[in-house]
Design a protein around this motif. Structure first.
Motif, PDB file in Angstrom:
ATOM      1  N   GLU A 251       0.838  -1.202   0.000  1.00  0.00           N
ATOM      2  CA  GLU A 251       0.000   0.000   0.000  1.00  0.00           C
ATOM      3  C   GLU A 251       0.872   1.250   0.000  1.00  0.00           C
ATOM      4  N   ALA A 252       1.951   1.227   0.778  1.00  0.00           N
ATOM      5  CA  ALA A 252       2.860   2.374   0.815  1.00  0.00           C
ATOM      6  C   ALA A 252       3.498   2.607  -0.552  1.00  0.00           C
ATOM      7  N   HIS A 253       3.899   1.541  -1.212  1.00  0.00           N
ATOM      8  CA  HIS A 253       4.482   1.674  -2.550  1.00  0.00           C
ATOM      9  C   HIS A 253       3.484   2.273  -3.535  1.00  0.00           C
ATOM     10  N   ARG A 254       2.237   1.846  -3.442  1.00  0.00           N
ATOM     11  CA  ARG A 254       1.233   2.368  -4.375  1.00  0.00           C
ATOM     12  C   ARG A 254       0.927   3.835  -4.091  1.00  0.00           C
ATOM     13  N   ARG A 255       0.979   4.240  -2.836  1.00  0.00           N
ATOM     14  CA  ARG A 255       0.819   5.652  -2.514  1.00  0.00           C
ATOM     15  C   ARG A 255       1.971   6.468  -3.099  1.00  0.00           C
ATOM     16  N   CYS A 256       3.178   5.909  -3.018  1.00  0.00           N
ATOM     17  CA  CYS A 256       4.333   6.591  -3.609  1.00  0.00           C
ATOM     18  C   CYS A 256       4.132   6.831  -5.096  1.00  0.00           C
ATOM     19  N   GLN A 257       3.638   5.827  -5.773  1.00  0.00           N
ATOM     20  CA  GLN A 257       3.433   5.959  -7.211  1.00  0.00           C
ATOM     21  C   GLN A 257       2.392   7.033  -7.522  1.00  0.00           C
ATOM     22  N   LYS A 258       1.316   7.068  -6.749  1.00  0.00           N
ATOM     23  CA  LYS A 258       0.278   8.080  -6.972  1.00  0.00           C
ATOM     24  C   LYS A 258       0.796   9.482  -6.706  1.00  0.00           C
ATOM     25  N   GLU A 259       1.719   9.591  -5.729  1.00  0.00           N
ATOM     26  CA  GLU A 259       2.207  10.901  -5.320  1.00  0.00           C
ATOM     27  C   GLU A 259       3.508  11.277  -6.020  1.00  0.00           C
ATOM     28  N   GLY A 260       3.991  10.407  -6.899  1.00  0.00           N
ATOM     29  CA  GLY A 260       5.202  10.716  -7.650  1.00  0.00           C
ATOM     30  C   GLY A 260       6.474  10.687  -6.837  1.00  0.00           C
ATOM     31  N   LEU A 261       6.498   9.892  -5.787  1.00  0.00           N
ATOM     32  CA  LEU A 261       7.683   9.779  -4.924  1.00  0.00           C
ATOM     33  C   LEU A 261       8.471   8.535  -5.332  1.00  0.00           C
ATOM     34  N   SER A 262       9.697   8.729  -5.721  1.00  0.00           N
ATOM     35  CA  SER A 262      10.460   7.597  -6.253  1.00  0.00           C
ATOM     36  C   SER A 262      11.887   7.507  -5.733  1.00  0.00           C
ATOM     37  N   ASP A 263      12.205   8.265  -4.663  1.00  0.00           N
ATOM     38  CA  ASP A 263      13.594   8.323  -4.240  1.00  0.00           C
ATOM     39  C   ASP A 263      13.829   7.840  -2.815  1.00  0.00           C
ATOM     40  N   PHE A 264      12.947   6.978  -2.299  1.00  0.00           N
ATOM     41  CA  PHE A 264      13.189   6.424  -0.958  1.00  0.00           C
ATOM     42  C   PHE A 264      14.362   5.459  -1.022  1.00  0.00           C
ATOM     43  N   ILE A 265      15.271   5.579  -0.059  1.00  0.00           N
ATOM     44  CA  ILE A 265      16.485   4.779  -0.096  1.00  0.00           C
ATOM     45  C   ILE A 265      16.231   3.337   0.319  1.00  0.00           C
ATOM     46  N   ASP A 266      15.203   3.115   1.142  1.00  0.00           N
ATOM     47  CA  ASP A 266      14.859   1.753   1.533  1.00  0.00           C
ATOM     48  C   ASP A 266      13.416   1.709   2.028  1.00  0.00           C
ATOM     49  N   SER A 267      12.966   0.510   2.369  1.00  0.00           N
ATOM     50  CA  SER A 267      11.562   0.319   2.742  1.00  0.00           C
ATOM     51  C   SER A 267      11.221   0.959   4.070  1.00  0.00           C
ATOM     52  N   CYS A 268      12.139   0.917   5.034  1.00  0.00           N
ATOM     53  CA  CYS A 268      11.812   1.503   6.335  1.00  0.00           C
ATOM     54  C   CYS A 268      11.680   3.017   6.235  1.00  0.00           C
ATOM     55  N   SER A 269      12.448   3.648   5.345  1.00  0.00           N
ATOM     56  CA  SER A 269      12.299   5.102   5.139  1.00  0.00           C
ATOM     57  C   SER A 269      10.915   5.426   4.588  1.00  0.00           C
ATOM     58  N   MET A 270      10.461   4.622   3.657  1.00  0.00           N
ATOM     59  CA  MET A 270       9.140   4.819   3.078  1.00  0.00           C
ATOM     60  C   MET A 270       8.045   4.647   4.128  1.00  0.00           C
ATOM     61  N   MET A 271       8.155   3.583   4.919  1.00  0.00           N
ATOM     62  CA  MET A 271       7.126   3.319   5.921  1.00  0.00           C
ATOM     63  C   MET A 271       7.111   4.387   7.001  1.00  0.00           C
ATOM     64  N   SER A 272       8.282   4.872   7.371  1.00  0.00           N
ATOM     65  CA  SER A 272       8.362   5.948   8.359  1.00  0.00           C
ATOM     66  C   SER A 272       7.716   7.216   7.821  1.00  0.00           C
ATOM     67  N   TYR A 273       7.934   7.506   6.546  1.00  0.00           N
ATOM     68  CA  TYR A 273       7.353   8.691   5.907  1.00  0.00           C
ATOM     69  C   TYR A 273       5.832   8.665   5.995  1.00  0.00           C
ATOM     70  N   TYR A 274       5.242   7.474   5.863  1.00  0.00           N
ATOM     71  CA  TYR A 274       3.788   7.361   5.893  1.00  0.00           C
ATOM     72  C   TYR A 274       3.239   7.086   7.302  1.00  0.00           C
ATOM     73  N   GLY A 275       4.090   7.214   8.296  1.00  0.00           N
ATOM     74  CA  GLY A 275       3.616   7.190   9.670  1.00  0.00           C
ATOM     75  C   GLY A 275       3.449   5.831  10.304  1.00  0.00           C
ATOM     76  N   TYR A 276       3.997   4.797   9.698  1.00  0.00           N
ATOM     77  CA  TYR A 276       3.894   3.473  10.296  1.00  0.00           C
ATOM     78  C   TYR A 276       4.855   3.337  11.482  1.00  0.00           C
ATOM     79  N   ARG A 277       4.425   2.625  12.501  1.00  0.00           N
ATOM     80  CA  ARG A 277       5.286   2.333  13.633  1.00  0.00           C
ATOM     81  C   ARG A 277       6.340   1.324  13.201  1.00  0.00           C
ATOM     82  N   LEU A 278       7.591   1.592  13.542  1.00  0.00           N
ATOM     83  CA  LEU A 278       8.689   0.736  13.111  1.00  0.00           C
ATOM     84  C   LEU A 278       9.319   0.035  14.317  1.00  0.00           C
ATOM     85  N   GLY A 279       9.259  -1.285  14.303  1.00  0.00           N
ATOM     86  CA  GLY A 279       9.927  -2.065  15.336  1.00  0.00           C
ATOM     87  C   GLY A 279      11.335  -2.425  14.880  1.00  0.00           C
TER      88      GLY A 279
END
Length: 243
Positions: free
Chosen positions: A179-207
């Motif tokens: 879901e986070a990846h699909r939001r990135c595509q809709k919003e034109g965001l393509s430069d996240f260095i890794d998955s945890c950076s993307m998830m943090s950007y969208y407000g997910y809690r990171l363990g």
């Protein structure tokens, strides 16, 4: 269901290899990517493996999977124009596979094909942490001081005890990360260095879980020599019982 998505789509320019990408370099007659895949193939809680591979190297990968009797690879997909797109390609086929198995709570462990020095315990800890809080980033403690450059030209130096280095696997519920990846595509965001950076950007809690210090990414010739030494140590442990 637990699926590993292993990214082996890089060309390895920093390794300066001319004949083949770094993930296909041989070590004792076995490609680095096979060392990595074997860790997940041998883990009792991994149900399937998806490999994202350079398209022109897929036939060779299939040959190596047969040679080394890898049984859990369920899909191989070619990479995209960027690391982010390549991971999304892998997640999409993982989603298709999970749908075939009617599993809506699939956990996905995203891992670099050139990180062959993780452990079974690290994989298990990732799965348990996702079950606990929805995500897991494998880290190691910082062993050097970080200096953070500020926008005004000044510098901030955080306490080393407060710093960790993000490594892999990075693991999530499949439905959340895709879901986070699909939001990135809709919003034109393509430069996240890794998955945890993307998830943090969208407000997910990171363990987080702490992985082994030797969980390095084989990126340079020096890394390759470290890997060769570590493999030799592990082989000696098996033969002579040295710890």
């Amino acid at each position: 269901m637990n699926i590993a998505v292993i990214f082996a789509g890089g060309s390895g320019t920093r390794m300066n290899t001319k004949s083949r990408p770094k993930q296909f370099l041989d070590l004792n007659g076995k490609p680095i990517i096979i060392y990595t895949i074997e860790l997940f193939d041998n883990h009792p809680e991994i149900d399937g493996i998806v490999v994202v591979c350079l398209e022109e190297w897929i036939p060779y990968l299939i040959k190596m999977l047969k040679k080394f009797e890898i049984n859990k690879v369920v899909r191989i997909v070619s990479g995209g124009d960027s690391g982010q797109q390549s991971i999304f390609n892998g997640l999409c086929v993982a989603e298709d596979y999970a749908s075939e198995k009617c599993d809506k709570d699939t956990i996905v462990l995203i891992h670099d094909g050139v990180r062959p020095l993780i452990t079974e315990t690290t994989i298990t800890d990732n799965i348990r942490k996702v079950e606990e809080c929805g995500s897991c980033i494998t880290v190691v403690p910082a062993t050097e001081t970080f200096v953070v450059k500020q926008a005004d030209g000044n510098f901030e130096i955080p306490r080393r005890s407060d710093c960790v280095l993000a490594r892999a696997p990075q693991s999530f519920y499949l439905k959340d990360i895709i879901e986070a990846h699909r939001r990135c595509q809709k919003e034109g965001l393509s430069d996240f260095i890794d998955s945890c950076s993307m998830m943090s950007y969208y407000g997910y809690r990171l363990g987080i879980v702490e992985g082994p210090m030797e969980n390095i990414k084989i990126t340079t010739p020096t890394d390759y020599f470290v890997l060769r030494a570590m493999v030799e140590v592990h082989e000696n442990q098996q033969i002579f019982g040295i710890y």
